[in-house]
Design a protein around this motif. Sequence first.
Motif, PDB file in Angstrom:
ATOM      1  N   ARG A  59       0.867  -1.192   0.064  1.00 51.62           N
ATOM      2  CA  ARG A  59      -0.081  -0.068   0.032  1.00 51.62           C
ATOM      3  C   ARG A  59       0.898   0.914  -0.301  1.00 51.62           C
ATOM      4  NH1 ARG A  59      -4.759   1.485   4.516  1.00 51.62           N
ATOM      5  NH2 ARG A  59      -5.626   3.234   3.513  1.00 51.62           N
ATOM      6  N   TYR A  60       0.634   2.354  -0.750  1.00 51.26           N
ATOM      7  CA  TYR A  60       1.296   3.534  -0.841  1.00 51.26           C
ATOM      8  C   TYR A  60       0.446   4.611  -0.555  1.00 51.26           C
ATOM      9  CZ  TYR A  60       4.467   0.651  -3.523  1.00 51.26           C
ATOM     10  OH  TYR A  60       5.134  -0.511  -3.804  1.00 51.26           O
ATOM     11  N   SER A  61       1.069   5.823   0.020  1.00 54.00           N
ATOM     12  CA  SER A  61       0.381   7.131  -0.099  1.00 54.00           C
ATOM     13  C   SER A  61      -0.034   7.590  -1.400  1.00 54.00           C
ATOM     14  CB  SER A  61       1.214   8.011   0.955  1.00 54.00           C
ATOM     15  OG  SER A  61       2.137   8.356   0.306  1.00 54.00           O
ATOM     16  N   ASP A  62      -0.791   8.292  -1.180  1.00 55.41           N
ATOM     17  CA  ASP A  62      -1.139   8.915  -2.796  1.00 55.41           C
ATOM     18  C   ASP A  62      -0.066  10.046  -3.187  1.00 55.41           C
ATOM     19  OD1 ASP A  62      -4.575   9.650  -2.318  1.00 55.41           O
ATOM     20  OD2 ASP A  62      -3.558   7.952  -2.917  1.00 55.41           O
ATOM     21  N   SER A  63       0.613  10.416  -2.250  1.00 53.06           N
ATOM     22  CA  SER A  63       1.719  11.370  -2.696  1.00 53.06           C
ATOM     23  C   SER A  63       3.118  10.854  -3.163  1.00 53.06           C
ATOM     24  CB  SER A  63       2.168  12.394  -1.503  1.00 53.06           C
ATOM     25  OG  SER A  63       2.638  11.329  -0.311  1.00 53.06           O
ATOM     26  N   VAL A  64       3.149   9.371  -2.967  1.00 50.37           N
ATOM     27  CA  VAL A  64       4.537   8.625  -3.535  1.00 50.37           C
ATOM     28  C   VAL A  64       4.034   7.542  -4.581  1.00 50.37           C
ATOM     29  CG1 VAL A  64       5.428   9.235  -1.388  1.00 50.37           C
ATOM     30  CG2 VAL A  64       4.490   6.984  -1.852  1.00 50.37           C
ATOM     31  N   LYS A  65       2.605   7.559  -4.448  1.00 52.73           N
ATOM     32  CA  LYS A  65       2.247   6.257  -5.545  1.00 52.73           C
ATOM     33  C   LYS A  65       2.845   6.450  -6.881  1.00 52.73           C
ATOM     34  CE  LYS A  65      -1.816   3.656  -6.483  1.00 52.73           C
ATOM     35  NZ  LYS A  65      -3.428   3.497  -6.409  1.00 52.73           N
ATOM     36  N   ASP A  66       3.297   5.585  -7.625  1.00 55.63           N
ATOM     37  CA  ASP A  66       3.981   5.496  -9.048  1.00 55.63           C
ATOM     38  C   ASP A  66       5.252   6.203  -8.972  1.00 55.63           C
ATOM     39  OD1 ASP A  66       0.558   6.618 -10.138  1.00 55.63           O
ATOM     40  OD2 ASP A  66       1.386   4.722  -9.939  1.00 55.63           O
ATOM     41  N   ARG A  67       5.755   6.710  -7.785  1.00 60.55           N
ATOM     42  CA  ARG A  67       7.315   7.059  -7.795  1.00 60.55           C
ATOM     43  C   ARG A  67       8.050   6.162  -6.829  1.00 60.55           C
ATOM     44  NH1 ARG A  67       8.477  11.810  -5.708  1.00 60.55           N
ATOM     45  NH2 ARG A  67       6.812  11.918  -4.386  1.00 60.55           N
ATOM     46  N   PHE A  68       7.512   5.727  -5.891  1.00 58.27           N
ATOM     47  CA  PHE A  68       8.182   4.900  -4.630  1.00 58.27           C
ATOM     48  C   PHE A  68       7.809   3.430  -4.890  1.00 58.27           C
ATOM     49  CE2 PHE A  68       8.912   8.365  -1.313  1.00 58.27           C
ATOM     50  CZ  PHE A  68       9.567   9.342  -2.461  1.00 58.27           C
ATOM     51  N   THR A  69       8.512   2.598  -4.693  1.00 59.61           N
ATOM     52  CA  THR A  69       8.198   1.045  -4.716  1.00 59.61           C
ATOM     53  C   THR A  69       8.665   0.516  -3.312  1.00 59.61           C
ATOM     54  OG1 THR A  69       8.232   1.099  -6.924  1.00 59.61           O
ATOM     55  CG2 THR A  69       8.456  -0.939  -5.827  1.00 59.61           C
ATOM     56  N   ILE A  70       7.973  -0.443  -2.846  1.00 56.94           N
ATOM     57  CA  ILE A  70       8.470  -0.911  -1.539  1.00 56.94           C
ATOM     58  C   ILE A  70       8.603  -2.696  -2.066  1.00 56.94           C
ATOM     59  CG2 ILE A  70       6.417  -1.465  -0.645  1.00 56.94           C
ATOM     60  CD1 ILE A  70       7.498  -1.033   2.261  1.00 56.94           C
ATOM     61  N   SER A  71       9.687  -3.007  -1.427  1.00 60.33           N
ATOM     62  CA  SER A  71      10.002  -4.392  -1.899  1.00 60.33           C
ATOM     63  C   SER A  71      10.576  -5.274  -0.704  1.00 60.33           C
ATOM     64  CB  SER A  71      10.719  -4.864  -3.308  1.00 60.33           C
ATOM     65  OG  SER A  71      11.887  -4.023  -3.100  1.00 60.33           O
ATOM     66  N   ARG A  72      10.424  -6.888  -0.812  1.00 64.25           N
ATOM     67  CA  ARG A  72      11.269  -7.285   0.493  1.00 64.25           C
ATOM     68  C   ARG A  72      12.314  -7.949  -0.420  1.00 64.25           C
ATOM     69  NH1 ARG A  72       8.882 -12.980   3.062  1.00 64.25           N
ATOM     70  NH2 ARG A  72      10.366 -13.128   4.578  1.00 64.25           N
ATOM     71  N   VAL A  73      13.426  -8.211   0.228  1.00 68.15           N
ATOM     72  CA  VAL A  73      14.626  -8.975  -0.071  1.00 68.15           C
ATOM     73  C   VAL A  73      14.142 -10.532   0.092  1.00 68.15           C
ATOM     74  CG1 VAL A  73      16.905  -9.612   0.052  1.00 68.15           C
ATOM     75  CG2 VAL A  73      16.139  -7.176   0.265  1.00 68.15           C
ATOM     76  N   ASN A  74      14.447 -11.301  -0.936  1.00 70.85           N
ATOM     77  CA  ASN A  74      13.737 -12.612  -1.175  1.00 70.85           C
ATOM     78  C   ASN A  74      14.116 -13.412   0.256  1.00 70.85           C
ATOM     79  OD1 ASN A  74      12.291 -12.533  -3.285  1.00 70.85           O
ATOM     80  ND2 ASN A  74      14.174 -13.255  -4.571  1.00 70.85           N
ATOM     81  N   GLY A  75      13.220 -13.849   0.993  1.00 68.43           N
ATOM     82  CA  GLY A  75      13.341 -14.666   2.100  1.00 68.43           C
ATOM     83  C   GLY A  75      14.241 -14.103   3.520  1.00 68.43           C
ATOM     84  N   LYS A  76      14.537 -12.795   3.312  1.00 68.58           N
ATOM     85  CA  LYS A  76      14.998 -12.035   4.453  1.00 68.58           C
ATOM     86  C   LYS A  76      14.009 -11.103   4.900  1.00 68.58           C
ATOM     87  CE  LYS A  76      19.489 -12.368   2.707  1.00 68.58           C
ATOM     88  NZ  LYS A  76      20.761 -11.599   2.549  1.00 68.58           N
ATOM     89  N   ASN A  77      14.232 -10.527   6.267  1.00 69.53           N
ATOM     90  CA  ASN A  77      13.235  -9.663   6.930  1.00 69.53           C
ATOM     91  C   ASN A  77      13.901  -8.209   6.611  1.00 69.53           C
ATOM     92  OD1 ASN A  77      11.368 -11.365   7.724  1.00 69.53           O
ATOM     93  ND2 ASN A  77      12.289 -11.604   9.961  1.00 69.53           N
ATOM     94  N   THR A  78      14.089  -7.978   5.494  1.00 69.27           N
ATOM     95  CA  THR A  78      14.640  -6.545   4.866  1.00 69.27           C
ATOM     96  C   THR A  78      13.863  -6.275   3.845  1.00 69.27           C
ATOM     97  OG1 THR A  78      16.939  -7.409   5.347  1.00 69.27           O
ATOM     98  CG2 THR A  78      16.723  -5.602   3.838  1.00 69.27           C
ATOM     99  N   VAL A  79      13.420  -4.866   3.838  1.00 70.26           N
ATOM    100  CA  VAL A  79      12.867  -4.287   2.739  1.00 70.26           C
ATOM    101  C   VAL A  79      13.604  -2.975   2.259  1.00 70.26           C
ATOM    102  CG1 VAL A  79      10.525  -4.819   3.564  1.00 70.26           C
ATOM    103  CG2 VAL A  79      11.529  -2.979   4.414  1.00 70.26           C
ATOM    104  N   TYR A  80      13.059  -2.931   0.770  1.00 68.46           N
ATOM    105  CA  TYR A  80      13.854  -1.639   0.237  1.00 68.46           C
ATOM    106  C   TYR A  80      12.729  -0.651  -0.039  1.00 68.46           C
ATOM    107  CZ  TYR A  80      17.882  -4.350  -1.114  1.00 68.46           C
ATOM    108  OH  TYR A  80      19.202  -5.267  -0.994  1.00 68.46           O
ATOM    109  N   LEU A  81      12.926   0.568  -0.023  1.00 71.18           N
ATOM    110  CA  LEU A  81      12.174   1.577  -0.464  1.00 71.18           C
ATOM    111  C   LEU A  81      13.037   2.285  -1.739  1.00 71.18           C
ATOM    112  CD1 LEU A  81       9.300   3.108  -0.371  1.00 71.18           C
ATOM    113  CD2 LEU A  81      10.474   4.849   1.058  1.00 71.18           C
ATOM    114  N   GLN A  82      12.441   1.908  -2.817  1.00 68.97           N
ATOM    115  CA  GLN A  82      13.097   2.682  -3.947  1.00 68.97           C
ATOM    116  C   GLN A  82      12.286   3.781  -4.231  1.00 68.97           C
ATOM    117  OE1 GLN A  82      15.892   1.555  -6.001  1.00 68.97           O
ATOM    118  NE2 GLN A  82      15.576   3.449  -6.568  1.00 68.97           N
ATOM    119  N   MET A  83      13.018   5.236  -4.334  1.00 74.75           N
ATOM    120  CA  MET A  83      12.362   6.174  -4.632  1.00 74.75           C
ATOM    121  C   MET A  83      12.907   6.965  -5.860  1.00 74.75           C
ATOM    122  SD  MET A  83      12.484   7.729  -0.916  1.00 74.75           S
ATOM    123  CE  MET A  83      14.252   7.707  -0.660  1.00 74.75           C
ATOM    124  N   TYR A  84      11.958   7.182  -6.840  1.00 81.13           N
ATOM    125  CA  TYR A  84      12.198   7.672  -7.948  1.00 81.13           C
ATOM    126  C   TYR A  84      11.652   9.246  -8.122  1.00 81.13           C
ATOM    127  CZ  TYR A  84      13.351   2.857  -9.564  1.00 81.13           C
ATOM    128  OH  TYR A  84      13.795   1.670  -9.790  1.00 81.13           O
TER     129      TYR A  84
END
Length: 125
Positions: A59-84
């Motif tokens: 889920r994303y806020s409207d202010s960042v939707k289509d610019r930011f992407t959250i993802s999980r590193v496979n099998g790990k409790n680590t997430v990325y927030l890619q901001m464009y």
Amino acid sequence: QVQLVESGGGSVQAGGSLRLSCAASGFTDSRLCMAWFRQAPGKEREGVATICFRSGSTRYSDSVKDRFTISRVNGKNTVYLQMYSLKPEDNYMYYCAAKDGGFYPDLSPNVYKYWGQGTQVTVSS
């Protein structure tokens, strides 16, 4: 002991990109949801993006939707927030948060029990 460690903040010019990382440790429940929030001094904390590992929902806020992407590193409790396409209005301290025992991607800060120390993102025009 639960710990969230953020990294990846910094300074960038408008239109640029950054990737934030958050590594969580000490969790035993696979029903983990992790999120990114941001906050300016004297302002309320704003939910930016969240992902729940068991359901895969995001889920994303409207202010960042289509610019930011959250993802999980496979099998790990680590997430990325890619901001464009970063804008000066994205200037905030960014915080990682986590809650266990959940499936619903919630952007309310009140439901998150665990927090990181924060990492600063500075976007210059």
